[in-house]
Design an enzyme around this catalytic site. Structure first.
Site, short mmCIF file in Angstrom:
data_model
loop_
_atom_site.label_atom_id
_atom_site.label_comp_id
_atom_site.label_asym_id
_atom_site.label_seq_id
_atom_site.Cartn_x
_atom_site.Cartn_y
_atom_site.Cartn_z
N LYS A 19 2.01 -3.67 6.48
CA LYS A 19 2.41 -3.58 5.07
C LYS A 19 3.92 -3.31 4.99
O LYS A 19 4.63 -3.91 4.19
CB LYS A 19 1.62 -2.49 4.34
CG LYS A 19 0.15 -2.83 4.18
CD LYS A 19 -0.07 -4.09 3.36
CE LYS A 19 -1.51 -4.52 3.27
NZ LYS A 19 -1.68 -5.88 2.71
N SER A 54 0.83 -1.21 0.00
CA SER A 54 0.00 0.00 0.00
C SER A 54 0.86 1.26 0.00
O SER A 54 1.97 1.28 0.56
CB SER A 54 -0.87 -0.03 1.26
OG SER A 54 -1.45 1.23 1.49
N TYR A 76 -2.05 -1.37 11.04
CA TYR A 76 -2.32 -1.90 9.69
C TYR A 76 -1.21 -1.48 8.73
O TYR A 76 -0.64 -2.29 8.01
CB TYR A 76 -3.68 -1.39 9.17
CG TYR A 76 -3.78 -1.45 7.66
CD1 TYR A 76 -3.99 -2.67 7.03
CD2 TYR A 76 -3.59 -0.31 6.88
CE1 TYR A 76 -4.03 -2.75 5.64
CE2 TYR A 76 -3.63 -0.38 5.50
CZ TYR A 76 -3.84 -1.59 4.89
OH TYR A 76 -3.86 -1.67 3.52
#
Ligand code: UD1
Length: 343
Positions: A159, A130, A155
């Protein structure tokens, strides 16, 4: 001689992006095996994929956090030619409240998957990353060379750490070939309006909130902040049509299968290269649907960056991929999807 049908494992293949990728893979003649734990998806998506492509992918309900299930799966499927890994939790707010869920779901599963891929004859992986890894970049548009910033949420950290785990594994195992795709903001739905995004509860992301407001499920959209240093004061993002994004995956997988990659760990930005403000999204939505949205300005949302859009030159030049669909195309498809699921 008949051409070999390459067998691709798509983890999280019944989810929003995963299902669109399965469709594109099948359209291109790949054989697909889906693993999904159905925690944020529905088995009905499988029938919808069949409806679009006429082909039923193999499906196994497996939770990638269960190490033994992952090992057993690969014993049954040691002829997998490549893996595209989506299965992960993705709600930013939830990750702040329940970080361990995110580290367990997103990191354990990746480690178990890599341990098994390391044993395959064909070791190829595409990882769903991302643009969140860039945070507020110092320069726009954001190139792959931009500094990786301190993540804004657990979160985001999964990544960043996920990329690092893959990179380290690639250094240790030169037989492993991987591509990390850093998505900007995926939106929209397949033109059939039979697969799309299905947020649970109140949508956190802009476009599902817009379409749900348009259809009357939500009273009004709150635009988080109108005093940002941007031309209209609202935040700028790079909204990429999910079908364009899905195509980037098939192209990346072809690159690995044809052994065209020059490094065994490559990274590409996947966006349109064009930034749009929240107000521009709202106005474009009105233009394509004729629906005027009820909205008001609200406080800035914690953790939001001001502006992010991709420098897509690397993906254009090396992958030979370019987004083809516009913001309006994406909003219209999201609107058709919203209308279909509420009808
Ligand atoms: C968010 C995540 C990001 C994730 C991405 C997945 C955060 C801080 N970031 O990105 O990690 O990879 O989703 O798509 O959550 N907005 C409103 N009103 C709303 C909802 C959003 O004004 O009701 C604004 C936001 O302030 C932002 C823009 O719309 O400026 C886009 O928001 P969103 O769709 O949530 O995406 P990101 O925040 O860019």
């Amino acid at each position: 001689m008949a051409t070999k049908i390459h067998k691709i494992l798509v983890t999280g293949g019944l989810g929003y992006i995963g299902s669109h990728v399965v469709v594109e893979l099948q359209n291109k003649g790949f054989g697909v095996v889906i693993i999904d734990d159905l925690s944020n998806s529905s088995l009905s998506v499988l029938d919808r994929i069949v409806g679009i492509t006429g082909i039923k992918p193999v499906f196994e309900k497996i939770d990638l956090k269960e190490k033994k299930s992952v090992t057993d799966f690969f014993i049954r499927h040691e002829d997998i030619d490549g893996v595209i890994h989506f299965a992960a939790s993705k709600a930013v707010g939830e990750s702040v409240n329940n970080p361990l869920k995110y580290y367990e779901n997103n990191i354990h599963s990746l480690v178990y998957l890599l341990q098994e891929i390391n044993k395959l004859a064909s070791q190829k992986l595409i990882f769903s990353s991302s643009c969140t890894v860039y945070g507020q970049a110092d320069e726009l548009p954001i190139s792959e060379e931009a500094q990786i910033k301190e993540p804004e949420s657990p979160y985001g950290n999964t990544k960043k750490v996920g990329e690092q785990i893959i990179k380290d594994t690639c250094s240790a195992n030169t037989l492993l070939n991987t591509i990390a795709l850093r998505y900007f903001n995926p939106i929209g739905a397949h033109e059939s309006a039979t697969i799309g995004e299905l947020p649970i509860g109140t949508p956190q992301n802009l476009v599902p909130f817009v379409t749900q407001t348009g259809i009357g499920l939500r009273e009004k959209l709150s635009i988080f902040g109108n005093d940002y240093p941007t031309p209209d004061g609202t935040c700028i993002r790079d909204y990429i049509h999910v079908v364009d994004l899905a195509k980037a995956h098939t192209i990346a997988m072809e690159r690995l299968i044809e052994e065209k990659n020059t490094e065994n760990y490559e990274v590409y930005n996947i966006g349109t290269g064009k930034g749009s403000s929240v107000l521009e999204v709202v106005n474009a939505f009105k233009k394509v649907t004729g629906v005027r949205l009820n909205y008001s300005f609200a406080e800035r949302r914690a953790g939001d960056i001001i502006s992010a859009y991709a420098d897509t030159k690397k993906a254009n030049r090396i992958l030979g991929w370019k987004s083809e669909l516009t913001l309006k195309d994406a909003l219209l498809s999201a609107w058709k999807w919203e209308k279909k699921i509420r009808s």
